[in-house]
Each structure stands twice: as C-alpha cells, then as structure tokens.
Motif scaffolding. Structure first.
Motif, PDB file in Angstrom:
ATOM      1  N   GLY A   1     -15.080  -6.942   2.180  1.00 30.70           N
ATOM      2  CA  GLY A   1     -16.030  -5.481   1.918  1.00 30.70           C
ATOM      3  C   GLY A   1     -15.946  -4.253   2.682  1.00 30.70           C
ATOM      4  O   GLY A   1     -16.601  -3.674   2.593  1.00 30.70           O
ATOM      5  N   LEU A   2     -15.293  -4.658   3.973  1.00 28.85           N
ATOM      6  CA  LEU A   2     -15.625  -3.405   5.337  1.00 28.85           C
ATOM      7  C   LEU A   2     -15.014  -3.073   5.134  1.00 28.85           C
ATOM      8  O   LEU A   2     -15.287  -1.206   6.265  1.00 28.85           O
ATOM      9  CB  LEU A   2     -15.637  -4.652   6.761  1.00 28.85           C
ATOM     10  N   ALA A   3     -14.238  -2.138   4.401  1.00 22.47           N
ATOM     11  CA  ALA A   3     -12.823  -1.679   4.062  1.00 22.47           C
ATOM     12  C   ALA A   3     -12.491  -0.917   3.250  1.00 22.47           C
ATOM     13  O   ALA A   3     -12.180  -1.397   2.283  1.00 22.47           O
ATOM     14  CB  ALA A   3     -11.816  -1.212   5.498  1.00 22.47           C
ATOM     15  N   THR A   4     -12.414   0.255   2.866  1.00 25.95           N
ATOM     16  CA  THR A   4     -11.310   0.725   1.581  1.00 25.95           C
ATOM     17  C   THR A   4      -9.943   0.983   2.134  1.00 25.95           C
ATOM     18  O   THR A   4      -9.648   0.598   3.293  1.00 25.95           O
ATOM     19  CB  THR A   4     -12.250   2.559   1.319  1.00 25.95           C
ATOM     20  N   TRP A   5      -8.861   1.106   1.194  1.00 34.38           N
ATOM     21  CA  TRP A   5      -7.916   0.987   0.808  1.00 34.38           C
ATOM     22  C   TRP A   5      -7.306   2.593   2.065  1.00 34.38           C
ATOM     23  O   TRP A   5      -7.101   2.716   2.749  1.00 34.38           O
ATOM     24  CB  TRP A   5      -6.968   1.779   0.162  1.00 34.38           C
ATOM     25  N   PRO A   6      -8.070   3.586   1.732  1.00 36.09           N
ATOM     26  CA  PRO A   6      -8.204   4.678   2.056  1.00 36.09           C
ATOM     27  C   PRO A   6      -8.530   4.881   3.727  1.00 36.09           C
ATOM     28  O   PRO A   6      -7.816   5.320   4.684  1.00 36.09           O
ATOM     29  CB  PRO A   6      -8.887   5.992   1.724  1.00 36.09           C
ATOM     30  N   GLU A   7      -9.800   3.947   3.781  1.00 31.46           N
ATOM     31  CA  GLU A   7      -9.847   3.745   5.167  1.00 31.46           C
ATOM     32  C   GLU A   7      -8.684   2.963   6.122  1.00 31.46           C
ATOM     33  O   GLU A   7      -8.966   3.071   7.593  1.00 31.46           O
ATOM     34  CB  GLU A   7     -11.642   2.994   5.969  1.00 31.46           C
ATOM     35  N   THR A   8      -8.752   1.962   6.267  1.00 38.98           N
ATOM     36  CA  THR A   8      -7.482   0.838   6.286  1.00 38.98           C
ATOM     37  C   THR A   8      -6.362   1.790   6.546  1.00 38.98           C
ATOM     38  O   THR A   8      -5.639   2.037   7.585  1.00 38.98           O
ATOM     39  CB  THR A   8      -6.724  -0.633   4.886  1.00 38.98           C
ATOM     40  N   LEU A   9      -5.844   2.643   5.428  1.00 41.11           N
ATOM     41  CA  LEU A   9      -4.898   3.613   5.882  1.00 41.11           C
ATOM     42  C   LEU A   9      -4.637   4.233   6.564  1.00 41.11           C
ATOM     43  O   LEU A   9      -4.463   4.549   7.608  1.00 41.11           O
ATOM     44  CB  LEU A   9      -4.147   4.250   4.874  1.00 41.11           C
TER      45      LEU A   9
ATOM     46  N   LEU B   1       0.704  -1.230  -0.310  1.00 44.17           N
ATOM     47  CA  LEU B   1       0.523   0.306  -0.326  1.00 44.17           C
ATOM     48  C   LEU B   1       0.345   1.102   0.267  1.00 44.17           C
ATOM     49  O   LEU B   1       1.838   1.534   1.085  1.00 44.17           O
ATOM     50  CB  LEU B   1      -1.064   0.149   1.379  1.00 44.17           C
ATOM     51  N   LEU B   2       0.546   1.807  -1.287  1.00 42.32           N
ATOM     52  CA  LEU B   2       1.867   3.032  -0.512  1.00 42.32           C
ATOM     53  C   LEU B   2       1.140   4.841  -1.294  1.00 42.32           C
ATOM     54  O   LEU B   2      -0.603   5.011  -1.690  1.00 42.32           O
ATOM     55  CB  LEU B   2       2.529   2.759  -2.700  1.00 42.32           C
ATOM     56  N   ALA B   3       0.792   5.195  -0.080  1.00 45.38           N
ATOM     57  CA  ALA B   3      -0.259   5.975  -0.340  1.00 45.38           C
ATOM     58  C   ALA B   3       0.922   7.585  -0.462  1.00 45.38           C
ATOM     59  O   ALA B   3       1.945   8.030   0.525  1.00 45.38           O
ATOM     60  CB  ALA B   3       0.271   6.542   2.102  1.00 45.38           C
ATOM     61  N   ASP B   4       0.775   8.318  -1.468  1.00 48.34           N
ATOM     62  CA  ASP B   4       1.043   9.672  -1.956  1.00 48.34           C
ATOM     63  C   ASP B   4       0.448  10.753  -1.156  1.00 48.34           C
ATOM     64  O   ASP B   4      -0.891  10.841  -1.313  1.00 48.34           O
ATOM     65  CB  ASP B   4       0.062   9.670  -3.220  1.00 48.34           C
ATOM     66  N   ARG B   5       1.371  11.759  -1.541  1.00 49.56           N
ATOM     67  CA  ARG B   5       0.339  12.903  -0.844  1.00 49.56           C
ATOM     68  C   ARG B   5      -0.344  13.892  -1.076  1.00 49.56           C
ATOM     69  O   ARG B   5      -1.060  13.824  -0.192  1.00 49.56           O
ATOM     70  CB  ARG B   5       2.357  13.675  -0.137  1.00 49.56           C
ATOM     71  N   GLY B   6      -0.777  13.353  -1.890  1.00 44.86           N
ATOM     72  CA  GLY B   6      -1.727  13.914  -3.007  1.00 44.86           C
ATOM     73  C   GLY B   6      -2.889  13.511  -3.686  1.00 44.86           C
ATOM     74  O   GLY B   6      -4.062  13.980  -3.633  1.00 44.86           O
ATOM     75  N   MET B   7      -2.701  12.121  -3.080  1.00 38.74           N
ATOM     76  CA  MET B   7      -3.622  11.733  -4.530  1.00 38.74           C
ATOM     77  C   MET B   7      -4.088  10.309  -3.169  1.00 38.74           C
ATOM     78  O   MET B   7      -4.976   9.476  -4.029  1.00 38.74           O
ATOM     79  CB  MET B   7      -3.118  10.458  -6.002  1.00 38.74           C
ATOM     80  N   GLY B   8      -3.882  10.299  -2.505  1.00 40.41           N
ATOM     81  CA  GLY B   8      -4.443   8.407  -1.881  1.00 40.41           C
ATOM     82  C   GLY B   8      -3.566   7.012  -1.948  1.00 40.41           C
ATOM     83  O   GLY B   8      -2.553   7.760  -2.727  1.00 40.41           O
TER      84      GLY B   8
ATOM     85  N   LEU C   1      10.651   8.960  -3.912  1.00 36.82           N
ATOM     86  CA  LEU C   1      10.296   9.035  -2.852  1.00 36.82           C
ATOM     87  C   LEU C   1       9.253  10.326  -2.329  1.00 36.82           C
ATOM     88  O   LEU C   1       8.778  10.466  -1.560  1.00 36.82           O
ATOM     89  CB  LEU C   1      11.769   8.962  -1.826  1.00 36.82           C
ATOM     90  N   GLU C   2       9.612  11.895  -2.773  1.00 37.21           N
ATOM     91  CA  GLU C   2       8.876  12.758  -2.330  1.00 37.21           C
ATOM     92  C   GLU C   2       7.695  12.995  -2.380  1.00 37.21           C
ATOM     93  O   GLU C   2       6.542  13.199  -2.257  1.00 37.21           O
ATOM     94  CB  GLU C   2       9.527  13.890  -3.320  1.00 37.21           C
ATOM     95  N   ALA C   3       6.580  11.741  -3.251  1.00 36.28           N
ATOM     96  CA  ALA C   3       5.400  11.641  -3.371  1.00 36.28           C
ATOM     97  C   ALA C   3       4.662  10.901  -2.352  1.00 36.28           C
ATOM     98  O   ALA C   3       3.871  10.737  -2.217  1.00 36.28           O
ATOM     99  CB  ALA C   3       4.704  11.132  -4.888  1.00 36.28           C
ATOM    100  N   LEU C   4       5.276  10.205  -1.558  1.00 40.60           N
ATOM    101  CA  LEU C   4       5.093   9.244  -0.727  1.00 40.60           C
ATOM    102  C   LEU C   4       4.492   9.585   0.306  1.00 40.60           C
ATOM    103  O   LEU C   4       6.102  10.099   1.884  1.00 40.60           O
ATOM    104  CB  LEU C   4       5.958   8.064  -0.762  1.00 40.60           C
ATOM    105  N   SER C   5       3.962   8.778   1.826  1.00 38.77           N
ATOM    106  CA  SER C   5       3.775   9.674   2.746  1.00 38.77           C
ATOM    107  C   SER C   5       3.646   8.431   3.638  1.00 38.77           C
ATOM    108  O   SER C   5       4.650   9.028   5.212  1.00 38.77           O
ATOM    109  CB  SER C   5       2.801  10.788   3.808  1.00 38.77           C
ATOM    110  N   SER C   6       3.536   7.181   3.264  1.00 37.67           N
ATOM    111  CA  SER C   6       3.927   5.884   3.908  1.00 37.67           C
ATOM    112  C   SER C   6       4.088   5.195   3.096  1.00 37.67           C
ATOM    113  O   SER C   6       3.458   5.043   2.171  1.00 37.67           O
ATOM    114  CB  SER C   6       2.719   5.580   4.812  1.00 37.67           C
ATOM    115  N   VAL C   7       4.538   3.709   3.351  1.00 43.20           N
ATOM    116  CA  VAL C   7       4.983   2.412   2.782  1.00 43.20           C
ATOM    117  C   VAL C   7       4.410   1.334   3.830  1.00 43.20           C
ATOM    118  O   VAL C   7       4.360   1.582   4.827  1.00 43.20           O
ATOM    119  CB  VAL C   7       5.835   2.068   2.233  1.00 43.20           C
ATOM    120  N   THR C   8       3.145   0.608   2.825  1.00 42.20           N
ATOM    121  CA  THR C   8       2.711  -0.478   4.347  1.00 42.20           C
ATOM    122  C   THR C   8       2.951  -1.519   3.122  1.00 42.20           C
ATOM    123  O   THR C   8       2.176  -2.070   1.927  1.00 42.20           O
ATOM    124  CB  THR C   8       1.390  -0.249   4.800  1.00 42.20           C
TER     125      THR C   8
END
Length: 274
Positions: A220-228, A121-128, A199-206
């Motif tokens: 189907g109880l959560a989305t990726w943004p909710e998981t994050l 799971l790659l969390a983009d600082r601007g895109m989710g 790297l500068e685009a990422l806030s976290s890596v899971t």
C-alpha cells in the motif's frame, strides 16, 4: 516496439522463476509456482516450466494471429505437456504451474489475457491506468492464510504454516470455486480473463509479476498512477528497487504479512507511440 524489461530473483543467487519476452507486437510474462519446500514431480523444475511455456506462447501468438490468445495458451500448454509427460509425474499435486499475462497488438486493438495473480496495467491516454488482475487466487488465499500471516516471515513456525497453506491451496487449483493457473491441463486457458482495448486509446502497456506489484497490492505504498510514473521515469529497475527497499524494511513480515520476505519481481513496460 519500445519496450523496457527488468527482472530480479527473490535472492541474488537464487533461480528466477519469472519469465518475460517480446516479439513484434506481442509480449508475455509468466510467474512460475510450486509448493514451498515440496518436490514438484518434474525433473526440469519450475523455471523450466515457466520459460518453456512462455517461449512457446510467444511463438504461437506471433505465428498464429487468427487464433485467440486463449487458444494459443491452450496449444502451448499441450506442447509443454508433450515435452515432459514421459519423464515427469504431471499428476503430482505440486507439479509446476505458472501465471500468464499476454498481450498482442492487432491493426486497431490490443488483445490481452491474464491468468493467475500477475497483473496487466493499461495506461489510457485520457483516463489514467487500469489494472487487470485475476483475483481468484487472492480470494481463495484470504480464506486459508490466517495462520501464516500471524507468524514472523522466515521463522520455522511460519515455514510450517506456509507449507500447510500451500498444500491446501494446491487442492483448489484449477477447480470450480478455487482458482485457475497454467499447469498440465490445457482447459485452464478457457478460464483466463480476456478482452480487447482500442490501441489508439493506450499510451503504454505494462506486464507485472506479483513480486513487482507489492508496492501497490501488498504494501500500500503506491497507487497504480504512481507506479506508472515510476516506470516512466526510472523504468522497471527503479520499481523493483523500491519493492526491495520496502521488503528490507520489514524482513519478518510484521508490518506486511506475506509468504516470502522477497519474491521474484519482473516488469515489462511497453510504450505505445502515437
């Protein structure tokens, strides 16, 4: 590195076949696999295989930054093979295998590798967040698992159907038209999903084993943004607690058909500071 790691076996007294670890700038997660109820042909077992391969991959990826993660994985598979091919039957159909997720931070980019049905799971600082998952195992499984999903999880009939399903699945392992996973043959590394992200685009890596992604891709109880969001507030422990809560509410798999009522669950959450 700012890393939080949580892991829990499927059963409290059971052996955890997941493995996760970090070194400066590098993180790996592996989910060991075999054939349910079958001998593996290996005297060491599945947990030994995933932890040994994971430890070697972490060391190789750290010590040899000029080699790609796929090359490091191939080297590590060969090294593990050399450790037990003299004592174990590595041609056996149920020989231990493992999914692999690995990331390595360079000066400007994050390199990643995903093989098997664990997720990144790659969390983009601007895109989710964006999930990178190897779906080839799922695609093959959907064609074969109908009889398994029609039966209550844990019943004798389900166990028999699951054994037949796993045996059929093993016949498609590391073959064109099937799926690819780390096992005795180093060639599997060539079929991993790989890439780089600034790297500068990422806030976290899971890094997540499939036992930890069930809230999203099985229940189907959560989305990726909710998981994050859960990882950011309660960490891996809270994510795994929610998975266990959902599993406990459907112990026989009527609502969510699945091979195992519970599964080993591991999450490694790496926060990348600006």
């Amino acid at each position: 590195m700012n890393v939080v790691l949580g892991s829990q076996p499927a059963e409290p007294a059971g052996e955890n076949e997941d493995f996760a670890a970090v070194a400066p700038g590098v993180a790996v997660l592996l989910d060991g696999a075999g054939v349910a109820g079958a001998e593996t042909g290996c005297t060491h077992g599945i947990a030994w295989f995933s932890s040994t391969l994971g430890g070697l991959l972490l060391s190789t990826a750290t010590a040899q930054p000029a080699r790609s993660l796929a090359e490091c994985l191939a080297d590590s598979i060969r090294a593990v093979r050399s450790l037990h091919e003299g004592s174990c039957d590595l041609t056996y159909r149920a020989s231990p295998t493992s999914t692999v997720v690995a990331v390595r931070a360079g000066a400007e980019a994050l390199e990643y590798l995903v093989l098997g049905d664990s997720s990144l799971l790659l969390a983009d600082r601007g895109m989710g967040p964006t999930a990178v998952t190897d779906r080839r195992l799922d695609d093959v499984g959907k064609r074969l698992r109908g009889p398994v999903d029609a039966l209550p999880t844990g019943s004798p009939e389900h166990a028999a159907a699951l054994a037949e399903y796993r045996d059929a699945l093993t016949g498609l392992r590391n073959k064109p038209g099937g799926f690819w996973i780390a096992g005795p043959e180093a060639d599997a590394a060539e079929h991993a999903l790989t890439g780089t992200v600034p790297l500068e685009a990422l806030s976290s890596v899971t890094l997540l084993s499939d036992g930890a992604t069930r809230l999203v891709d099985r229940f189907g109880l959560a989305t990726w943004p909710e998981t994050l969001a859960v990882l950011g507030s309660g960490g891996p422990v809270e994510l795994i607690r929610r998975v266990r809560e959902a599993e406990a509410g459907d112990p026989d798999g009527r609502r969510w058909p699945r091979g195992k009522a519970h599964d080993d669950a591991t999450a490694l959450h790496w926060l990348l500071l600006p």
